[in-house]
Design a protein around this motif. Structure first.
Motif, PDB file in Angstrom:
ATOM      1  N   GLY A  93      59.925  13.124  31.186  1.00 39.47           N
ATOM      2  CA  GLY A  93      59.517  11.794  30.737  1.00 39.47           C
ATOM      3  C   GLY A  93      60.131  11.398  29.410  1.00 39.47           C
ATOM      4  O   GLY A  93      61.343  11.503  29.224  1.00 39.47           O
ATOM      5  N   ASN A  94      59.291  10.967  28.483  1.00 36.56           N
ATOM      6  CA  ASN A  94      59.759  10.514  27.176  1.00 36.56           C
ATOM      7  C   ASN A  94      59.679  11.599  26.110  1.00 36.56           C
ATOM      8  O   ASN A  94      59.830  11.302  24.925  1.00 36.56           O
ATOM      9  CB  ASN A  94      58.942   9.299  26.724  1.00 36.56           C
ATOM     10  N   GLU A 102      58.596  16.476  20.524  1.00 39.54           N
ATOM     11  CA  GLU A 102      58.793  15.164  19.930  1.00 39.54           C
ATOM     12  C   GLU A 102      58.958  14.125  21.032  1.00 39.54           C
ATOM     13  O   GLU A 102      58.949  14.449  22.224  1.00 39.54           O
ATOM     14  CB  GLU A 102      60.029  15.172  19.023  1.00 39.54           C
ATOM     15  N   CYS A 103      59.120  12.881  20.607  1.00 43.58           N
ATOM     16  CA  CYS A 103      59.330  11.777  21.545  1.00 43.58           C
ATOM     17  C   CYS A 103      60.798  11.367  21.539  1.00 43.58           C
ATOM     18  O   CYS A 103      61.484  11.492  20.518  1.00 43.58           O
ATOM     19  CB  CYS A 103      58.483  10.569  21.169  1.00 43.58           C
ATOM     20  N   LYS A 104      61.260  10.844  22.665  1.00 37.18           N
ATOM     21  CA  LYS A 104      62.597  10.276  22.700  1.00 37.18           C
ATOM     22  C   LYS A 104      62.706   9.149  21.685  1.00 37.18           C
ATOM     23  O   LYS A 104      61.713   8.530  21.312  1.00 37.18           O
ATOM     24  CB  LYS A 104      62.903   9.728  24.097  1.00 37.18           C
ATOM     25  N   PHE A 105      63.931   8.884  21.262  1.00 42.69           N
ATOM     26  CA  PHE A 105      64.162   7.789  20.334  1.00 42.69           C
ATOM     27  C   PHE A 105      63.652   6.489  20.953  1.00 42.69           C
ATOM     28  O   PHE A 105      63.967   6.157  22.100  1.00 42.69           O
ATOM     29  CB  PHE A 105      65.645   7.666  20.009  1.00 42.69           C
ATOM     30  N   GLY A 109      53.630   8.064  19.749  1.00 47.59           N
ATOM     31  CA  GLY A 109      52.316   8.349  20.308  1.00 47.59           C
ATOM     32  C   GLY A 109      52.233   9.767  20.823  1.00 47.59           C
ATOM     33  O   GLY A 109      53.251  10.426  21.058  1.00 47.59           O
ATOM     34  N   PHE A 110      51.008  10.256  21.015  1.00 45.51           N
ATOM     35  CA  PHE A 110      50.817  11.646  21.432  1.00 45.51           C
ATOM     36  C   PHE A 110      51.501  11.930  22.763  1.00 45.51           C
ATOM     37  O   PHE A 110      52.109  12.994  22.958  1.00 45.51           O
ATOM     38  CB  PHE A 110      49.318  11.967  21.538  1.00 45.51           C
ATOM     39  N   ASN A 111      51.454  10.985  23.694  1.00 46.95           N
ATOM     40  CA  ASN A 111      52.085  11.151  24.999  1.00 46.95           C
ATOM     41  C   ASN A 111      53.422  10.419  25.104  1.00 46.95           C
ATOM     42  O   ASN A 111      53.975  10.283  26.201  1.00 46.95           O
ATOM     43  CB  ASN A 111      51.142  10.678  26.109  1.00 46.95           C
ATOM     44  N   CYS A 112      53.911   9.944  23.963  1.00 39.26           N
ATOM     45  CA  CYS A 112      55.228   9.294  23.894  1.00 39.26           C
ATOM     46  C   CYS A 112      55.328   8.097  24.842  1.00 39.26           C
ATOM     47  O   CYS A 112      56.367   7.884  25.489  1.00 39.26           O
ATOM     48  CB  CYS A 112      56.339  10.297  24.185  1.00 39.26           C
ATOM     49  N   THR A 113      54.282   7.308  24.905  1.00 39.06           N
ATOM     50  CA  THR A 113      54.259   6.150  25.802  1.00 39.06           C
ATOM     51  C   THR A 113      54.375   4.821  25.070  1.00 39.06           C
ATOM     52  O   THR A 113      54.488   3.776  25.716  1.00 39.06           O
ATOM     53  CB  THR A 113      52.959   6.154  26.628  1.00 39.06           C
TER      54      THR A 113
END
Length: 529
Positions: A93-94, A102-105, A109-113
């Motif tokens: 996912g993200n 970490e999250c994608k650029f 958010g905690f779930n990278c949404t």
């Protein structure tokens, strides 16, 4: 006062992305060739228990390379990162990061949404407090040890194929200087032999995507060590500048009063030490840069070789470059003609797009003009002007992407110089990024440029935009089809009405409402596209 306040934060702030993950810089990981650290959130490798990612074999591109590097198996950077690791975290996912933590650029958010788009601004449009904060952040990065990453001080062979790790700590700012050096350094061939015609970040298609990733990682590193999630890199718009207007003590450092090659003692950066600037020394010793200090930043803007770079680039030169329709061409190196990438990088004349390596245009012109640390490729990132300059170069790349809307296939899949094919992983980044993944508009990566921002459109328009673009491309066909369709419809309607009239005869009960004198041929059909 802001600088002093930042100093107190050094021991408690955690830095971010970089090169060799500290968790994988050990004998066990090197011998197993595996870098799948546990995610702190659940303690499982790559956060697998939380469905963030899993440890998987690396899939390397087998597309053929160009002829510029005639060796195989002599450089640790070949088929990156397989010499060191052949299993890493593949995030879902993200999620992103060497442990999928970490999250994608462009996501948070905690779930990278949560989608985010931050704006990079002209450094001269910043308020005094914003500008001072940026300078303070630079100093903080220069004085904060990276908690997550280390650098290699020896080749894999010198590490005895992994049984004798050779890594060392480095501060956050210098980590990025070292990465830029490592991507552009010469190949060590043994004895006193080196191969110079190799660069994983310059002189080929990956130049723009590589530096785009570099800036995104640098930006995120600053966000993490400062806790300022909204931080963005400012840019310097150098078009038509008559001199180095940011070379003042208020901004990036003025000229020393007695030594024109040094920065002013009043500058924020006067005491900075450079690293990785002695390439000939490293080559003669068959060694890597170990990030030891090598002296102050050098800069003498404008006192460069005028026969090579007579002045700073102009708006007309940038506009001509943007008019080029081909991203890459020919040999896909610094001899490429009519290549947007090669012209923007500065190896082709910005007025003709014909390769001329005796001159330095656009991007290269800025480096040469600075006449110091910025002018030597491997160590150029030592000067903090580097990030301002490359942010503006990236904005020109972004303009080109928006103007020409190239498909991914416009980026070469094969026969580019080593490391520059579309599916090659960029050296020396961990986590792994492919060149083609960053051949896309910046808003998809979570950032925009202030001077390129367009009026906001609602989500419905954004949904329709690809279909409208397709309609624009086939507009002539659609109009032609509408005209033909109208004509056919008119003929059929006339025939039907004629038949009906003949069949009904002259009975008054079934006479048409239109009299015989009215002209059916004057009825028109209009298509409203």
């Amino acid at each position: 006062m802001l600088l002093f306040a930042m100093g107190f934060l050094l021991v408690i702030l955690q830095p971010s992305s970089g090169q060799f993950p500290r968790a994988c810089a050990n004998t066990q990981s090197l011998l197993r060739k595996e870098c799948c650290p546990p995610w702190d959130g659940d303690g499982s490798p790559c956060g697998e228990l939380s469905s963030r990612g899993s440890c998987q074999n690396i899939l390397l591109s087998r597309a053929p390379l160009g002829p510029q590097f005639p060796f195989s198996g002599v450089d640790d950077r070949e088929d990156w990162p397989s010499v060191f690791y052949n299993r890493t975290c593949k995030c879902e996912g993200n999620f992103m990061g060497f442990s999928c933590g970490e999250c994608k650029f462009g996501f948070s958010g905690f779930n990278c949404t949560e989608r985010q788009i931050r704006t990079r601004r002209n450094i001269f449009q910043l308020t005094t407090s914003e500008k001072d904060k940026f300078l303070a952040y630079l100093n903080l990065a220069k004085n904060t040890r990276s908690q997550d990453f280390v650098i290699a001080t020896g080749t894999y062979t010198q590490m005895n194929n992994g049984s004798k790790p050779m890594f060392r700590n480095i501060n956050v700012y210098d980590l990025f200087v070292w990465m830029h050096y490592y991507a552009s350094r010469d190949t060590l061939l043994g004895g006193s032999n080196v191969w110079r015609d190799i660069d994983f970040a310059h002189e080929a298609p990956g130049f723009l995507p590589w530096h785009r990733v570099f800036l995104l990682m640098w930006e995120r590193a600053i966000q993490k060590i400062t806790g300022d999630e909204n931080f963005t890199i400012p840019y310097w718009d150098w078009r038509d500048a008559e001199d180095c207007v940011i070379c003042t003590d208020e901004y990036m450092g003025g000229r020393h009063p007695t030594n024109p090659n040094l920065l002013s003692p009043a500058s924020f950066f006067y005491s900075w030490q450079v690293i990785c600037t002695r390439s000939e020394e490293y080559n003669s010793q068959q060694a890597l840069c170990n990030a030891a200090g090598e002296g102050p930043i050098l800069r003498n803007p404008g006192n460069n070789d005028k026969s090579r770079t007579p002045r700073l680039p102009t708006s007309a030169e940038v506009e001509f470059c943007l008019s080029l329709t081909q991203y890459e061409s020919g040999p896909m190196d610094k001899t490429a003609n009519y290549s947007f990438r090669n012209t923007l990088e500065g190896f082709a004349d910005p007025r003709t797009a014909i390769s001329n390596i005796s001159q330095s245009g656009l991007h290269n012109a800025l480096h040469i003009y600075m006449n110091g640390s910025m002018s030597q490729v491997q160590g150029s990132a030592n000067d903090p002007i580097f990030v301002l300059h490359h942010a503006f170069v990236d904005s020109i790349f972004e303009q080109w992407l928006r103007r020409h809307r190239p498909i991914l296939e416009a980026y070469p899949a094969a026969n580019a110089p080593i490391g520059h094919n579309r599916e090659n992983y960029m050296v020396p980044f961990m986590p792994l990024y492919r060149n083609g993944e960053f051949f896309k508009p910046s808003r998809e990566l979570g950032y925009d440029y202030e001077y390129l921002q367009e009026p906001a459109v609602d989500s419905f328009q954004e949904f329709l935009s690809p279909y409208l673009e397709r309609a624009r491309q086939i507009w002539a066909w659609l109009v032609g089809a509408a005209v033909v369709g109208s004509a056919v419809t008119g003929v059929l309607t006339g025939l039907i009405l004629a038949c009906q009239k003949k069949r009904r005869g002259t009975s008054s009960e079934i006479q048409p409402l239109l009299t015989e004198s009215e002209d059916y041929n004057n009825i028109s059909y209009q298509s409203n596209f």
